[in-house]
Scaffold this motif. Structure first.
Motif, PDB file in Angstrom:
ATOM      1  N   ASP A  27     -14.411 -39.210 -47.400  1.00 26.11           N
ATOM      2  CA  ASP A  27     -15.202 -38.418 -46.446  1.00 26.11           C
ATOM      3  C   ASP A  27     -15.492 -37.051 -47.035  1.00 26.11           C
ATOM      4  O   ASP A  27     -14.645 -36.450 -47.705  1.00 26.11           O
ATOM      5  N   PHE A  28     -16.661 -36.556 -46.769  1.00 19.46           N
ATOM      6  CA  PHE A  28     -16.977 -35.192 -47.181  1.00 19.46           C
ATOM      7  C   PHE A  28     -18.156 -34.651 -46.381  1.00 19.46           C
ATOM      8  O   PHE A  28     -18.847 -35.385 -45.662  1.00 19.46           O
ATOM      9  N   THR A  29     -18.350 -33.357 -46.505  1.00 22.09           N
ATOM     10  CA  THR A  29     -19.479 -32.673 -45.876  1.00 22.09           C
ATOM     11  C   THR A  29     -20.033 -31.671 -46.879  1.00 22.09           C
ATOM     12  O   THR A  29     -19.271 -30.936 -47.507  1.00 22.09           O
ATOM     13  N   GLU A  31     -22.978 -28.714 -46.879  1.00 21.91           N
ATOM     14  CA  GLU A  31     -23.920 -28.019 -46.005  1.00 21.91           C
ATOM     15  C   GLU A  31     -24.419 -26.747 -46.674  1.00 21.91           C
ATOM     16  O   GLU A  31     -23.712 -26.133 -47.488  1.00 21.91           O
ATOM     17  N   HIS A  90     -30.847 -25.011 -41.740  1.00 20.81           N
ATOM     18  CA  HIS A  90     -29.502 -25.420 -42.156  1.00 20.81           C
ATOM     19  C   HIS A  90     -29.457 -26.940 -42.262  1.00 20.81           C
ATOM     20  O   HIS A  90     -29.918 -27.661 -41.371  1.00 20.81           O
ATOM     21  N   VAL A  94     -23.119 -35.542 -44.190  1.00 18.24           N
ATOM     22  CA  VAL A  94     -21.734 -35.928 -43.918  1.00 18.24           C
ATOM     23  C   VAL A  94     -21.557 -37.398 -44.259  1.00 18.24           C
ATOM     24  O   VAL A  94     -22.409 -38.230 -43.916  1.00 18.24           O
ATOM     25  N   ARG A  95     -20.480 -37.704 -44.933  1.00 25.88           N
ATOM     26  CA  ARG A  95     -20.087 -39.106 -45.054  1.00 25.88           C
ATOM     27  C   ARG A  95     -18.761 -39.281 -44.319  1.00 25.88           C
ATOM     28  O   ARG A  95     -17.786 -38.579 -44.598  1.00 25.88           O
ATOM     29  N   TYR A 103     -27.704 -33.705 -40.625  1.00 24.74           N
ATOM     30  CA  TYR A 103     -27.925 -32.757 -39.535  1.00 24.74           C
ATOM     31  C   TYR A 103     -28.895 -31.690 -40.007  1.00 24.74           C
ATOM     32  O   TYR A 103     -28.826 -31.230 -41.153  1.00 24.74           O
ATOM     33  N   GLY A 106     -27.905 -27.837 -37.107  1.00 25.99           N
ATOM     34  CA  GLY A 106     -26.792 -28.127 -36.210  1.00 25.99           C
ATOM     35  C   GLY A 106     -26.950 -29.352 -35.347  1.00 25.99           C
ATOM     36  O   GLY A 106     -26.074 -29.657 -34.548  1.00 25.99           O
TER      37      GLY A 106
ATOM     38  N   ALA B  10     -15.072 -35.120 -43.178  1.00 29.82           N
ATOM     39  CA  ALA B  10     -16.329 -35.320 -42.449  1.00 29.82           C
ATOM     40  C   ALA B  10     -16.325 -34.386 -41.254  1.00 29.82           C
ATOM     41  O   ALA B  10     -15.598 -34.595 -40.284  1.00 29.82           O
ATOM     42  N   ARG B  11     -17.095 -33.334 -41.353  1.00 35.89           N
ATOM     43  CA  ARG B  11     -17.153 -32.391 -40.235  1.00 35.89           C
ATOM     44  C   ARG B  11     -17.836 -33.058 -39.049  1.00 35.89           C
ATOM     45  O   ARG B  11     -18.836 -33.779 -39.202  1.00 35.89           O
ATOM     46  N   SER B  12     -17.311 -32.767 -37.861  1.00 33.83           N
ATOM     47  CA  SER B  12     -17.868 -33.387 -36.655  1.00 33.83           C
ATOM     48  C   SER B  12     -19.169 -32.696 -36.267  1.00 33.83           C
ATOM     49  O   SER B  12     -19.480 -31.588 -36.722  1.00 33.83           O
ATOM     50  N   ALA B  13     -19.896 -33.372 -35.420  1.00 34.69           N
ATOM     51  CA  ALA B  13     -21.150 -32.791 -34.926  1.00 34.69           C
ATOM     52  C   ALA B  13     -20.884 -31.458 -34.235  1.00 34.69           C
ATOM     53  O   ALA B  13     -21.645 -30.494 -34.393  1.00 34.69           O
ATOM     54  N   ILE B  16     -20.156 -28.732 -36.859  1.00 33.35           N
ATOM     55  CA  ILE B  16     -21.369 -28.318 -37.571  1.00 33.35           C
ATOM     56  C   ILE B  16     -22.231 -27.450 -36.664  1.00 33.35           C
ATOM     57  O   ILE B  16     -22.706 -26.384 -37.049  1.00 33.35           O
ATOM     58  N   SER B  17     -22.391 -27.893 -35.442  1.00 34.60           N
ATOM     59  CA  SER B  17     -23.238 -27.152 -34.507  1.00 34.60           C
ATOM     60  C   SER B  17     -22.670 -25.766 -34.209  1.00 34.60           C
ATOM     61  O   SER B  17     -23.403 -24.789 -34.092  1.00 34.60           O
ATOM     62  N   TYR B  20     -22.713 -23.474 -37.954  1.00 34.93           N
ATOM     63  CA  TYR B  20     -23.748 -23.383 -38.984  1.00 34.93           C
ATOM     64  C   TYR B  20     -24.440 -22.024 -38.985  1.00 34.93           C
ATOM     65  O   TYR B  20     -25.007 -21.611 -39.998  1.00 34.93           O
TER      66      TYR B  20
END
Lengths: 125, 298
Positions: A27-29, A31, A90, A94-95, A103, A106, B10-13, B16-17, B20
């Protein structure tokens, strides 16, 4: 602390070389805020944001045709539902397990589930 | 680009919201690399990873990229401004969900307030202007509306249902109050003027009305039903009080002047004291029955 940005205004001729590669496994993000007007002058050309390759192919997060994409080296895992347009936005990729999610500002835009086991390394250009 | 962050989670929605638009602590759990391009001077070709420096890189290419002032809407969360508004709440259209609480300290009329309250919501208003045209609509039970008004509540149109509580602290006559109370409602009135013409409409049983009056209550026309409780704290003679009490009613009068001429009509059944035979006083107990028969008492 003043916030700065890198324009990377000249297509594919400027990048940041990291001291170590960041392995994207599990898992990763990833941004970042991206201004498409600054990145590649807002053109529609293939422009990587985060890459795991040094050539012209390979896993990448890019803005081909002004749509944010996650390319696993052979196919786009996820493509933004709309063009990004001008100005700052922005973006977050995400995986989570076998899901890939994208996203924008946001808000979840697109996701897919399936063959998302590709791995790579982070660099950004 | 700016604010590049790489996470090994894995960041949650929601995460992130929520983040950001703000900078974030480099010590945040799961954050692997974080580049904010804030190195100085601007011509510096180093791009610092502000998490631990592990992934700090360098600008490559020709010509070398230069930094520009970021214009993305990213701010320091610690600089978030709290706004204390001093503008009218008249147009406030807050929609409250169940269990929400809204406290409004308004210095302007709330006459046009369009606040919709849900079940169990509570609304407290500290108003310094008339509430005469207040249109708060209270529906199901458990609503509480407390109004601290310094002007007549005569035209208050609040409609209360069973078990609602309305507390009015008025400093002027409530004579024309037209508040209709339902069963089990409670009305507390702190008045400094005669309540003679008060027309509170109380239904049978369990209604309570408490008057803290400093003027005669002689003309009080409140009609109380059985089991109602009526408490009067009067500082003038209650001699002319004509309150009619029914059986099992309780009347408490704290008077500071004689009440000899009080004409309260009690309808509680009279209970005669026990009759004792004069012969029985002289006879031993075993002759008591005979003595009563002797006196014609059975």
């Amino acid at each position: 602390m003043p916030i700065k940005a890198l324009p990377f205004a000249i297509a594919n001729s400027q990048w940041v070389s990291l001291g170590q590669t960041i392995a994207l496994t599990g898992d990763f993000t990833v941004e970042a805020w991206v201004n498409r007007t600054l990145v590649n002058g807002g053109g529609d050309g293939f422009k990587d944001v985060v890459t795991g390759h040094s050539g012209t192919s390979g896993p990448s997060i890019n803005f081909y045709a002004d749509q944010a994409r996650w390319y696993d080296g052979s196919t786009d895992q996820v493509i933004a539902s709309a063009t990004t347009g001008s100005g700052w936005h922005h973006h977050a990729w995400v995986r989570s397990g076998t899901s890939v999610l994208y996203y924008i500002d946001g808000v979840l835009d697109t996701s897919s589930t399936g063959t998302n086991s590709s791995t790579g390394t982070v660099n950004f250009t | 680009m700016e604010e590049v962050r790489v996470w090994n989670v894995a960041r949650s929605a929601g995460q992130i919201s929520a983040n950001y638009g703000y900078t974030i602590s480099p010590a945040t759990s799961g954050l692997v690399a974080y580049f904010n391009f804030a190195e100085s001077p601007d011509g510096n070709t180093t791009v610092t990873d502000i998490v631990a420096g592990t992934y700090t890189g360098t600008l490559q290419g020709s010509p070398t990229a230069t930094r520009v002032t970021a214009t993305a809407p990213v701010s320091d969360p610690s600089s978030t401004m709290a706004v204390a508004a001093t503008i009218p709440a008249a147009t406030l259209a807050a929609s409250l969900a169940s269990t929400d609480n809204l406290a409004v300290a308004a210095t302007v009329p709330v006459a046009t307030s369009a606040i919709a309250l849900g079940s169990t919501d509570k609304l407290t208003m500290a108003a310094t202007v008339p509430v005469a045209t207040m249109a708060a609509s209270l529906v199901s039970p458990d609503y509480v509306i407390a109004v601290a008004a310094t002007v007549p509540v005569a035209t208050c149109a609040a409609a209360l249902t069973s078990t609602d509580a309305l507390t009015v602290a008025a400093t002027i006559p409530v004579a024309t109050s037209a508040i209709a109370l339902g069963s089990t409602d409670f009305l507390a009135v702190a008045g400094t003027a005669p309540v003679a013409a008060m027309a509170a409409n109380m239904t049978a049983g369990t209604n309570n009305v408490a008057f803290d009056a400093v003027v005669p209550v002689s003309t009080c026309a409140a009609t109380l039903a059985s089991t109602d409780a009526f408490g009067v704290v009067a500082t003038v003679p209650g001699s002319t009080m004509t309150a009619a009490l029914a059986a099992d009613m309780v009347m408490v009068v704290a008077a500071i002047s004689p009440a000899p001429t009080m004409v309260a009509a009690l309808t509680i059944p009279f209970v005669a004291p026990p009759v004792v035979s004069p012969w029985a006083k002289l006879m031993k107990p075993r002759y008591a029955r005979w003595a009563r028969r002797r006196d014609g008492i059975t």
